[in-house]
Design a protein around this motif. Structure first.
Motif, short mmCIF file in Angstrom:
data_model
loop_
_atom_site.label_atom_id
_atom_site.label_comp_id
_atom_site.label_asym_id
_atom_site.label_seq_id
_atom_site.Cartn_x
_atom_site.Cartn_y
_atom_site.Cartn_z
N MET A 1 21.66 52.18 46.17
CA MET A 1 22.07 50.92 45.55
C MET A 1 22.45 49.89 46.61
SD MET A 1 25.15 50.22 42.84
CE MET A 1 24.68 51.53 41.73
N LYS A 2 21.92 48.70 46.46
CA LYS A 2 22.23 47.63 47.41
C LYS A 2 23.48 46.86 46.96
CE LYS A 2 18.22 47.72 49.76
NZ LYS A 2 18.17 48.86 50.68
N ALA A 3 24.04 46.09 47.89
CA ALA A 3 25.25 45.32 47.60
C ALA A 3 25.04 44.41 46.40
CB ALA A 3 25.65 44.51 48.82
N ARG A 4 23.86 43.81 46.35
CA ARG A 4 23.58 42.87 45.25
C ARG A 4 23.73 43.56 43.88
NH1 ARG A 4 19.24 38.97 45.20
NH2 ARG A 4 18.75 39.75 47.27
N TYR A 10 29.42 45.96 38.83
CA TYR A 10 30.88 45.92 38.71
C TYR A 10 31.31 44.84 37.71
CZ TYR A 10 35.79 45.74 40.21
OH TYR A 10 37.16 45.77 40.25
N LEU A 11 30.77 43.66 37.89
CA LEU A 11 31.16 42.56 36.99
C LEU A 11 30.73 42.88 35.55
CD1 LEU A 11 30.30 39.48 39.26
CD2 LEU A 11 32.54 40.56 38.91
N GLU A 106 35.73 56.14 35.66
CA GLU A 106 34.44 56.03 34.95
C GLU A 106 33.42 55.27 35.82
OE1 GLU A 106 34.63 53.98 31.16
OE2 GLU A 106 32.44 53.97 30.95
N PHE A 107 33.84 54.14 36.39
CA PHE A 107 32.90 53.35 37.18
C PHE A 107 32.42 54.14 38.41
CE2 PHE A 107 31.77 50.01 40.31
CZ PHE A 107 30.74 49.42 39.58
N LEU A 108 33.32 54.88 39.03
CA LEU A 108 32.96 55.63 40.23
C LEU A 108 32.04 56.80 39.92
CD1 LEU A 108 36.36 55.85 42.17
CD2 LEU A 108 34.33 54.55 42.85
N LYS A 111 27.20 58.45 35.64
CA LYS A 111 25.80 58.30 36.09
C LYS A 111 25.27 56.90 35.76
CE LYS A 111 24.66 62.69 37.43
NZ LYS A 111 26.01 62.89 37.97
N ASP A 112 25.86 56.25 34.75
CA ASP A 112 25.41 54.90 34.39
C ASP A 112 25.90 53.86 35.40
OD1 ASP A 112 24.24 55.85 32.12
OD2 ASP A 112 26.04 55.53 30.88
N PHE A 113 26.87 54.25 36.23
CA PHE A 113 27.41 53.28 37.19
C PHE A 113 27.21 53.83 38.61
CE2 PHE A 113 29.20 52.46 33.04
CZ PHE A 113 28.77 51.15 32.88
N LEU A 114 28.29 54.18 39.33
CA LEU A 114 28.05 54.57 40.72
C LEU A 114 27.62 56.04 40.88
CD1 LEU A 114 30.73 52.53 42.70
CD2 LEU A 114 28.56 51.82 41.72
N GLY A 115 28.03 56.88 39.96
CA GLY A 115 27.53 58.25 39.98
C GLY A 115 28.00 59.13 41.13
N PHE A 116 29.16 58.80 41.75
CA PHE A 116 29.69 59.72 42.77
C PHE A 116 30.13 61.01 42.09
CE2 PHE A 116 30.81 55.67 45.07
CZ PHE A 116 30.11 55.94 46.23
#
Ligand code: SER
Length: 605
Positions: A1-4, A10-11, A106-108, A111-116
């Motif tokens: 995943m790129k910064a963009r 996140y937003l 949840e965000f971290l 799998k729908d978000f960062l998936g760590f």
């Protein structure tokens, strides 16, 4: 995943949790004398954390440009940067620990978000002290989410407390989130916060429900806030499986350009790698400071001094890599290209950025070799006499005559096993300042978070001043910076010429007339477009549709602003301009005071 993608994800995530996406602010704080730069996303939000209603509601999120130079000596390791982007979400007296931590988790990990993998996650919580109890609640929430006790670390105030940059202000315990890079532990004491690089801190949830008072005590705030900050560069490095922030797309073009210019390869050896990282970091910070709409230029005080120090330190490392004079300006252009889609101001200010860097580099070059030979004489003489400390007087001479920032002298001294008498330097500096009657705004000076009555009055007076300057000089007058302390206001504005005594007197007269008229100060929330349509002076570029506050002073002035202000102008007292001078090319600076004046019966937020 790129910064963009990370920024957008996140937003979107927090918008989905009822947050309004607001614009990031300038790197140069407005009306806040406590910090030189915006150091975190919460900074521009201080009035709202203290209880003033935000026009966009109680749940906010954004991306904020930040500068922090406190860790400048750490730059060169895997993760410390002087410029970084912070993703933040805020609850202004709305949700608290339960939701904030659950959403971070949840965000971290989803799998729908960062998936760590949750197995890579370690967290810290505040262990408590004599005045504030341990944050057992956060620890319990992490446990409920499945983090085992061995990966929840209680740590003291110095690690797990977000305090105000000044001495007073909103603060509270925090819980920090670290990703395990997979490196082996450096020893039995290795834990999150260890500098060996095993644990990468990427996010911090602050539970801001205290206010630190001037006497050092902590009183509960009238609302319980959440302030979180996630570092874009570090998170992207972890998402891309990189061991350090410099191996991501945010730095790759810059590193390639330094390789081209130096003919060296990053990674060749530890010293070369560190030089690459320092140059890349400092050039990026310098580019963002110079490219900020509230732009600052190199100088000997305040923000200008920090900028000068970054540029000069970068020049020194360029020399270590054998790069020739004039290498910095093209590197800043690479930064502008790299961020052109997110921060168009860098592209708009490219010419200024380039010329300021080139000028500062050449100013430094002119004195550098003389200064270095002076430094050699000094260190040689000290060593010959078995001494180890460079006196404050000598350090000040290197600063004043050869343009060596104090920290630069200290760094060279350290390399030679010497140190510098910092107190002596401060004394010499102060004595010099007395003589030259320079401003009281010292570089790195902390100061107080000051919501005092006087700063509120001066803030209202600043609106009257801006409007009067426009009336006298023309509509090209635009705010370029504002700094208010309890003693005086300082206002920088675009105007090409020195003001005449008559113009100064006329501006004073207009402001004092508005004070005598005892005009009411009123506030309305509206979208940024509506604010523009009403003709309000708007300093920053808020997003389309974003809600802002417009403060109107009778029919005299109307300006987009966060407050606070007095209720009527009659209390302000007599307005007097103490000084009108040049601040930088095309920018004038006014210092002014209010004298006398009635007590304020409560300001308005
Ligand atoms: N203010 C906190 C920090 O900077 C959270 O954003 O770490």
């Amino acid at each position: 995943m790129k910064a963009r993608e990370l920024r957008q994800l996140y937003l979107d995530f927090f918008a989905g949790k009822g947050h309004t996406v607001i614009s990031g602010s300038s790197l140069i704080p407005q009306n806040d004398p406590t910090v030189l730069f915006t150091t975190a996303g919460m900074h521009p939000l201080v009035p709202f954390l203290l209880g003033e209603p935000h026009p966009c509601g109680k749940r906010l999120c954004n991306v904020q440009k930040c500068i922090r130079t406190g860790d400048i000596d750490e730059v060169g390791d895997a993760s410390h940067l002087t410029f970084f982007e912070m993703l933040g979400n805020w609850s202004l007296g709305d949700y608290f620990k339960e939701e904030a931590i659950a959403w971070s988790f949840e965000f971290l990990t989803s799998k729908d978000f960062l998936g760590f993998s949750p197995d890579r996650l370690s967290v810290t919580v505040f262990e408590g002290n004599d005045t504030v109890p341990m944050d057992a609640e956060s620890a319990a929430i992490w446990t409920k989410l499945g983090i085992p006790a061995g990966r929840i670390h209680p740590l003291p105030m110095k690690d797990n407390w977000w305090g105000p940059a000044g001495q007073t202000g909103p603060c509270g315990p925090d819980t920090e989130m670290f990703i395990d890079t997979g490196k082996s532990a450096c020893g039995s004491g290795c834990r999150p916060g260890c500098r060996c690089g095993k644990y990468f801190e990427i996010w911090n949830d602050v539970f801001m429900h205290y206010n630190k008072d001037r006497d050092g005590s902590y009183a509960p705030l009238k609302q319980r806030n959440v302030d979180t900050g996630m570092g874009v560069e570090r998170t992207v490095a972890m998402l891309q499986g990189r061991a350090n922030v410099y191996e991501t797309e945010l730095f790759a073009p810059l590193i390639a350009a330094i390789e081209d210019a130096s003919g060296r390869r990053m990674g060749a050896d530890a010293e070369t790698t560190r030089a690459f990282r320092v140059i890349a970091d400092h050039v990026r910070s310098a580019a963002f400071i110079l490219g900020d709409p509230q732009g600052v230029v190199p100088g000997n005080l305040g923000q200008g001094y920090v900028l000068r120090r970054l540029i000069r330190r970068a020049v020194r490392y360029c020399k270590k890599l054998g790069m020739k004079e004039g290498s910095l300006a093209p590197l800043a252009g690479v930064v502008a290209d790299c961020y052109s889609d997110v921060y168009p101001e860098l592209v708009a200010n490219r010419a200024k950025m380039s010329s300021e860097l080139a000028q500062e580099e050449s100013r430094f070059e002119q004195t550098l070799s003389k200064g270095m030979s002076e430094m050699e004489k000094v260190t040689g003489a000290l060593k010959a006499h078995g001494q180890t400390k460079i006196s404050g007087r000598v350090a000040f001479r290197l600063y004043d005559t050869y343009g060596f920032p104090l920290e630069f002298t200290e760094e060279i001294a350290r390399e030679q096993g010497l140190d510098v008498d910092r107190d002596g330097f401060e004394k010499a500096f102060d004595a010099h300042r007395e003589v030259s009657k320079q401003s009281a705004d010292r570089a790195f000076k902390g100061g107080l978070v000051d919501n005092s009555e006087m700063t509120t009055r001066l803030h209202t007076a600043t609106h009257l001043l801006q409007k009067s300057l426009r009336a006298v000089l023309g509509d090209h007058v635009k705010q370029r910076g504002s700094n208010i302390t309890a003693e005086r206001l300082r206002f920088d504005f675009a105007h090409p010429d020195k003001m005449t005594p008559e113009q100064i007197a006329e501006v004073e007269r207009l402001v004092n007339k508005a004070i005598e008229d005892d005009l009411p100060v009123t506030m309305e929330s509206m979208t940024v477009e509506q604010a523009r349509d009403t003709g309000a002076i708007a300093l920053f570029d808020a997003k389309y549709g974003e809600k802002v506050k417009v403060y109107s002073i009778g029919g005299f002035s109307s300006e987009v602003c966060g407050g606070p202000h007095v209720v009527r102008t009659g209390v302000l007292g007599k307005f007097r301009i103490q000084k009108e001078e040049s601040s930088s090319a095309g920018v004038r600076r006014i210092r002014a005071v209010l004298e006398g004046g009635a007590p304020v019966a409560g300001g308005q937020g």
